[in-house]
Write an enzyme that holds these catalytic residues in place. Sequence first.
Site, PDB file in Angstrom:
ATOM      1  N   ASN A  80      -0.973 -25.957  29.689  1.00 29.59           N
ATOM      2  CA  ASN A  80       0.451 -25.908  30.019  1.00 29.59           C
ATOM      3  C   ASN A  80       0.696 -26.057  31.534  1.00 29.59           C
ATOM      4  O   ASN A  80      -0.191 -26.488  32.252  1.00 29.59           O
ATOM      5  CB  ASN A  80       1.101 -24.642  29.452  1.00 29.59           C
ATOM      6  CG  ASN A  80       2.506 -24.918  28.949  1.00 29.59           C
ATOM      7  OD1 ASN A  80       3.350 -25.412  29.686  1.00 29.59           O
ATOM      8  ND2 ASN A  80       2.753 -24.640  27.684  1.00 29.59           N
ATOM      9  N   ARG A  81       1.886 -25.688  31.973  1.00 30.32           N
ATOM     10  CA  ARG A  81       2.322 -26.082  33.315  1.00 30.32           C
ATOM     11  C   ARG A  81       2.115 -25.017  34.393  1.00 30.32           C
ATOM     12  O   ARG A  81       2.225 -23.825  34.112  1.00 30.32           O
ATOM     13  CB  ARG A  81       3.809 -26.452  33.265  1.00 30.32           C
ATOM     14  CG  ARG A  81       4.050 -27.722  32.490  1.00 30.32           C
ATOM     15  CD  ARG A  81       5.523 -28.044  32.338  1.00 30.32           C
ATOM     16  NE  ARG A  81       5.661 -29.330  31.656  1.00 30.32           N
ATOM     17  CZ  ARG A  81       5.502 -29.499  30.339  1.00 30.32           C
ATOM     18  NH1 ARG A  81       5.240 -28.468  29.560  1.00 30.32           N
ATOM     19  NH2 ARG A  81       5.604 -30.693  29.807  1.00 30.32           N
ATOM     20  N   HIS A 106      -1.750 -29.160  31.827  1.00 32.68           N
ATOM     21  CA  HIS A 106      -2.951 -29.268  31.001  1.00 32.68           C
ATOM     22  C   HIS A 106      -4.222 -29.598  31.790  1.00 32.68           C
ATOM     23  O   HIS A 106      -5.026 -30.442  31.381  1.00 32.68           O
ATOM     24  CB  HIS A 106      -2.741 -30.322  29.905  1.00 32.68           C
ATOM     25  CG  HIS A 106      -1.724 -29.929  28.868  1.00 32.68           C
ATOM     26  ND1 HIS A 106      -1.414 -28.627  28.571  1.00 32.68           N
ATOM     27  CD2 HIS A 106      -0.946 -30.686  28.039  1.00 32.68           C
ATOM     28  CE1 HIS A 106      -0.495 -28.592  27.615  1.00 32.68           C
ATOM     29  NE2 HIS A 106      -0.183 -29.816  27.282  1.00 32.68           N
ATOM     30  N   HIS A 180      -5.031 -28.625  21.362  1.00 33.42           N
ATOM     31  CA  HIS A 180      -3.746 -29.323  21.270  1.00 33.42           C
ATOM     32  C   HIS A 180      -3.660 -30.210  20.020  1.00 33.42           C
ATOM     33  O   HIS A 180      -3.285 -31.383  20.107  1.00 33.42           O
ATOM     34  CB  HIS A 180      -3.541 -30.149  22.536  1.00 33.42           C
ATOM     35  CG  HIS A 180      -2.118 -30.399  22.896  1.00 33.42           C
ATOM     36  ND1 HIS A 180      -1.265 -31.123  22.094  1.00 33.42           N
ATOM     37  CD2 HIS A 180      -1.383 -30.012  23.958  1.00 33.42           C
ATOM     38  CE1 HIS A 180      -0.081 -31.184  22.679  1.00 33.42           C
ATOM     39  NE2 HIS A 180      -0.118 -30.519  23.807  1.00 33.42           N
ATOM     40  N   SER A 181      -4.000 -29.663  18.853  1.00 28.41           N
ATOM     41  CA  SER A 181      -3.872 -30.449  17.619  1.00 28.41           C
ATOM     42  C   SER A 181      -2.409 -30.596  17.232  1.00 28.41           C
ATOM     43  O   SER A 181      -1.625 -29.656  17.353  1.00 28.41           O
ATOM     44  CB  SER A 181      -4.629 -29.766  16.485  1.00 28.41           C
ATOM     45  OG  SER A 181      -6.018 -29.924  16.681  1.00 28.41           O
ATOM     46  N   TYR A 182      -2.072 -31.786  16.759  1.00 25.52           N
ATOM     47  CA  TYR A 182      -0.745 -32.043  16.198  1.00 25.52           C
ATOM     48  C   TYR A 182      -0.904 -32.017  14.685  1.00 25.52           C
ATOM     49  O   TYR A 182      -1.624 -32.834  14.124  1.00 25.52           O
ATOM     50  CB  TYR A 182      -0.256 -33.440  16.572  1.00 25.52           C
ATOM     51  CG  TYR A 182       0.147 -33.659  18.004  1.00 25.52           C
ATOM     52  CD1 TYR A 182      -0.803 -33.681  19.028  1.00 25.52           C
ATOM     53  CD2 TYR A 182       1.477 -33.904  18.341  1.00 25.52           C
ATOM     54  CE1 TYR A 182      -0.432 -33.931  20.339  1.00 25.52           C
ATOM     55  CE2 TYR A 182       1.854 -34.157  19.652  1.00 25.52           C
ATOM     56  CZ  TYR A 182       0.896 -34.166  20.644  1.00 25.52           C
ATOM     57  OH  TYR A 182       1.263 -34.429  21.941  1.00 25.52           O
ATOM     58  N   ASP A 250       9.741 -26.785  22.610  1.00 25.26           N
ATOM     59  CA  ASP A 250       8.575 -26.907  23.485  1.00 25.26           C
ATOM     60  C   ASP A 250       8.536 -25.618  24.293  1.00 25.26           C
ATOM     61  O   ASP A 250       8.728 -25.612  25.507  1.00 25.26           O
ATOM     62  CB  ASP A 250       8.720 -28.142  24.387  1.00 25.26           C
ATOM     63  CG  ASP A 250       7.416 -28.533  25.060  1.00 25.26           C
ATOM     64  OD1 ASP A 250       6.441 -27.781  24.938  1.00 25.26           O
ATOM     65  OD2 ASP A 250       7.391 -29.589  25.721  1.00 25.26           O
ATOM     66  N   GLN A 287       2.557 -21.644  22.384  1.00 24.28           N
ATOM     67  CA  GLN A 287       3.479 -22.748  22.629  1.00 24.28           C
ATOM     68  C   GLN A 287       3.719 -23.444  21.298  1.00 24.28           C
ATOM     69  O   GLN A 287       2.772 -23.859  20.634  1.00 24.28           O
ATOM     70  CB  GLN A 287       2.863 -23.729  23.633  1.00 24.28           C
ATOM     71  CG  GLN A 287       3.774 -24.853  24.068  1.00 24.28           C
ATOM     72  CD  GLN A 287       4.732 -24.458  25.196  1.00 24.28           C
ATOM     73  OE1 GLN A 287       4.642 -23.364  25.740  1.00 24.28           O
ATOM     74  NE2 GLN A 287       5.650 -25.340  25.539  1.00 24.28           N
ATOM     75  N   GLU A 315      -0.022 -23.927  19.944  1.00 23.08           N
ATOM     76  CA  GLU A 315      -1.039 -23.751  20.979  1.00 23.08           C
ATOM     77  C   GLU A 315      -1.058 -22.298  21.443  1.00 23.08           C
ATOM     78  O   GLU A 315      -0.341 -21.944  22.382  1.00 23.08           O
ATOM     79  CB  GLU A 315      -0.726 -24.659  22.166  1.00 23.08           C
ATOM     80  CG  GLU A 315      -0.530 -26.118  21.815  1.00 23.08           C
ATOM     81  CD  GLU A 315       0.277 -26.860  22.889  1.00 23.08           C
ATOM     82  OE1 GLU A 315      -0.186 -26.964  24.027  1.00 23.08           O
ATOM     83  OE2 GLU A 315       1.388 -27.323  22.577  1.00 23.08           O
TER      84      GLU A 315
HETATM   85  C1  GLA Z   1       2.413 -29.542  25.596  1.00 18.62           C
HETATM   86  C2  GLA Z   1       3.598 -29.413  26.456  1.00 18.62           C
HETATM   87  C3  GLA Z   1       4.554 -30.512  26.174  1.00 18.62           C
HETATM   88  C4  GLA Z   1       3.889 -31.856  26.296  1.00 18.62           C
HETATM   89  C5  GLA Z   1       2.690 -31.919  25.413  1.00 18.62           C
HETATM   90  C6  GLA Z   1       1.922 -33.188  25.591  1.00 18.62           C
HETATM   91  O1  GLA Z   1       2.615 -29.070  24.340  1.00 18.62           O
HETATM   92  O2  GLA Z   1       4.231 -28.174  26.347  1.00 18.62           O
HETATM   93  O3  GLA Z   1       5.631 -30.447  27.055  1.00 18.62           O
HETATM   94  O4  GLA Z   1       3.511 -32.063  27.613  1.00 18.62           O
HETATM   95  O5  GLA Z   1       1.855 -30.829  25.672  1.00 18.62           O
HETATM   96  O6  GLA Z   1       2.691 -34.327  25.426  1.00 18.62           O
END
Ligand code: GLA
Length: 350
Positions: A80-81, A106, A180-182, A250, A287, A315
């Site tokens: 994350n940020r 990330h 970070h699995s979707y 998000d 997240q 996440e």
């Molecule tokens: C995370 C962030 C999102 C985005 C994704 C990757 O989940 O919170 O804002 O950056 O990764 O696209």
Amino acid sequence: MKITSDHFGVTPEGEEVSLFSLTNDQGMEVRITNYGGIITAINVPDRHGQPGDVVLGHETLERYLNRSRYFGALIGRYANRIAHRRFCLDGITYSLAKNNGENHLHGGLKGFDKVVWRPREIHASDTACLQLTYLSRDGEEGYPGNLETIVTYVLTNGNELRIEYFATTDQATIVNLTNHSYFNLACGGTVLDHQLTINAEAFTPVDKGLIPTGEIRNVRGTPLDFTSRTAIGERINDCYEQLRLACGYDHNFILRQKGETFRNAATVYEPATGRVLEISTTQPGMQFYSGNFLDGSIVGKGGRVYVKHSGCCFEPQHFPDSPNQPSFPTTVLRRGEQYRHTTSFKFSVE
Ligand code: GLA
């Protein structure tokens, strides 16, 4: 229980990369590459016993190198940020790589999702494990300290994929690791009909750069209240500033119950296939990202075009920007300490 491995490709730096397949006695299969520790596929049955791949991703290494949005990857050193890509630790200010506007996201330009991990297969009678090790050098992406990280993927016969995170450092640093699995439990379409429960009464609102403002807000009366089962799409377009800023969900949810006990964080149910995913963790936050930045420009496995909300991420992690937010649980790891966290993704049907 079975583990097999195949050649997956060669990185531009000339490193050989493998693709491992972990299978349990129920027929559940998880594929993982040691490039970025990426989970490339999770095959689990629906309510009729029909298997399907429930994560987004690619078929080739080359596509992961060029066309990825952290699909299935291990994220570090800091998931994350981090605002203005800066943090201060023991009186020293560190500057990290800038890769998300003014911010750090990330782990930077070449985070743990883009490095080659050293793999070790661990065969046991009741689990199939893949252990991945990576040494992140002092100064990498701007972080202090040599960080030795071990991530173990454990597949059980209960259709559970457990991820165990471990790290040590030789100098004070910050650490926040996740995967970070979707997910898309319907194996197609969007996740807007998936029904979600999140075990959180509060979340951390963000500014327009998706950096937490420091406020802790109760979810009650907001579209972020998932304390009872609600379709992801039901309120995603509500006129609510936090949804507008993130173009959907998000956000970091503050998980119930303090301390590092392992407990349920969220449950997802997909009505058409009956698939259920339960997420449990020792982490204080999670997240929830509804795939808002997928825009149809990436074509994934089986030629599927990944449009907005094609997949969603859960996440478990420490709160975003914790190094700059003294009121958030600390992410500092010191020499002599051990970083340990466990997250599990358990599949079943209803
Ligand atoms: C995370 C962030 C999102 C985005 C994704 C990757 O989940 O919170 O804002 O950056 O990764 O696209």
